[in-house]
Design a protein around this motif. Sequence first.
Motif, PDB file in Angstrom:
ATOM      1  N   SER A 220       0.502  -1.284  -0.718  1.00 51.81           N
ATOM      2  CA  SER A 220      -0.043  -0.345   0.037  1.00 51.81           C
ATOM      3  C   SER A 220       1.179   1.134   0.020  1.00 51.81           C
TER       4      SER A 220
ATOM      5  N   ASP B  82     -10.539  -5.842  -9.517  1.00 50.48           N
ATOM      6  CA  ASP B  82      -9.398  -5.837  -8.674  1.00 50.48           C
ATOM      7  C   ASP B  82      -8.101  -5.332  -9.416  1.00 50.48           C
TER       8      ASP B  82
ATOM      9  N   ASP C 299     -13.394   4.753   5.265  1.00 45.84           N
ATOM     10  CA  ASP C 299     -12.047   4.268   4.341  1.00 45.84           C
ATOM     11  C   ASP C 299     -12.559   5.949   3.346  1.00 45.84           C
TER      12      ASP C 299
ATOM     13  N   GLU D  16      -8.151   4.417  -3.128  1.00 45.39           N
ATOM     14  CA  GLU D  16      -7.190   3.539  -3.717  1.00 45.39           C
ATOM     15  C   GLU D  16      -7.260   1.921  -2.525  1.00 45.39           C
ATOM     16  N   ILE D  17      -7.965   0.732  -2.198  1.00 46.90           N
ATOM     17  CA  ILE D  17      -7.935  -0.404  -1.101  1.00 46.90           C
ATOM     18  C   ILE D  17      -6.862  -0.846  -1.546  1.00 46.90           C
TER      19      ILE D  17
ATOM     20  N   ARG E 113      -4.511  -4.128  -0.054  1.00 43.96           N
ATOM     21  CA  ARG E 113      -4.507  -5.018   0.792  1.00 43.96           C
ATOM     22  C   ARG E 113      -4.121  -6.306   1.164  1.00 43.96           C
TER      23      ARG E 113
ATOM     24  N   LEU F  61     -10.147 -10.267   0.314  1.00 38.95           N
ATOM     25  CA  LEU F  61     -11.319 -10.011  -1.010  1.00 38.95           C
ATOM     26  C   LEU F  61     -13.141 -10.516  -0.470  1.00 38.95           C
TER      27      LEU F  61
ATOM     28  N   THR G 284     -14.844  -7.698   0.995  1.00 34.40           N
ATOM     29  CA  THR G 284     -15.115  -5.981  -0.451  1.00 34.40           C
ATOM     30  C   THR G 284     -16.339  -6.319  -1.107  1.00 34.40           C
TER      31      THR G 284
ATOM     32  N   GLN H   8     -17.189   4.738  -4.422  1.00 34.87           N
ATOM     33  CA  GLN H   8     -16.521   3.629  -4.526  1.00 34.87           C
ATOM     34  C   GLN H   8     -14.706   3.387  -4.577  1.00 34.87           C
TER      35      GLN H   8
ATOM     36  N   TYR I  45      -9.625  -0.817  -6.335  1.00 34.09           N
ATOM     37  CA  TYR I  45      -9.259  -1.791  -5.203  1.00 34.09           C
ATOM     38  C   TYR I  45      -8.195  -2.754  -5.487  1.00 34.09           C
TER      39      TYR I  45
ATOM     40  N   HIS J  87      -6.022  -6.337  -4.313  1.00 35.82           N
ATOM     41  CA  HIS J  87      -5.527  -7.306  -3.158  1.00 35.82           C
ATOM     42  C   HIS J  87      -4.021  -8.052  -3.483  1.00 35.82           C
TER      43      HIS J  87
END
Length: 298
Positions: free
Chosen positions: A27, A153, A189, A196-197, A199, A204, A207, A221, A224, A226
């Motif tokens: 991240s 994703d 968030d 942008e997440i 992690r 997943l 989400t 939104q 993402y 992952h």
Amino acid sequence: MSTYRGRFAPSPTGELHFGSLVAAVGSYLQARARQGIWLVRMEDIDPPREQTGAADSILRTLECYGFEWDQSVLYQSTRSQAYQAALEQLRFQKQVYPCACSRSEIQAVRDKLAGFTDALDIYPGTCRKGLPDGRPARSWRVRAHDRHIDFIDRVQGNIIADRQQPGDDFVVYRADGYYAYQLAVTVDDAWQDITEIVRGADLLATTPRQILLQQYLQLAQPGYAHLPVAINPQGQKLSKQTGATPVSCQQVSETLYAALAFLGHTVPGELTGAPQQEIWSWAIDNWQLSAVPETASS
Ligand code: GLU
């Protein structure tokens, strides 16, 4: 100026282990490579699972690895009012309902269904049409809608979650009086304007629930990505439960090389033994999300 905003959101249930370091590194690099903002949020909203001193120890470890966060750490334990407001909104919109079921009652229904369905993580929908007579509310559940939720994703590809069913009605306010992770993470968030997440892929499956809450609460939104989940030689996810050893501040460079290699970025040999700052600046210059594998290779 970049508007990218990323975050690392550890739960203080134990010290930082290699799996969480990987999420922090991924991240951080994704934010820094875009000249973006990177935040740390301490997800201390589950006291029964927390360990005294873990929050401070995680922050100290991040510091000795050279991470720099751009604002003071946000502690979720200070955010109850915001979670309460979100719950009120969901109540007002009739998108949550009170639930009287105990874990053992839900488990009893799941046991009966075993063999007929693979969806054993389901809620049988008992309180969807109202609390059974004389039973008090224990928790609050989101009423899932019946549309697909899909998203792209940036590491795992196109994710399509099945139609949401009563079985997907998940808890946002727990029977023990705490707000659930799904609600807190979604509210924060959005509040921190995370764009942008990034992690671990162990999250997943959560989400689609967070996207559903974003839709209900009219929140933007985020994107993402992952990351692959680090596993031990037995193939189990590294966690406190599987006895993952904490990362140490003794061998920072070696551990950082290992985290970068795990994320598909092998530090060139000439940087062996280089000061931490040089390793970070190489990593920032060379970071490519497209080089990150979907899963751990061993
Ligand atoms: N606090 C969660 C955990 O440590 C992560 C939350 C997130 O990144 O969304 O597993």
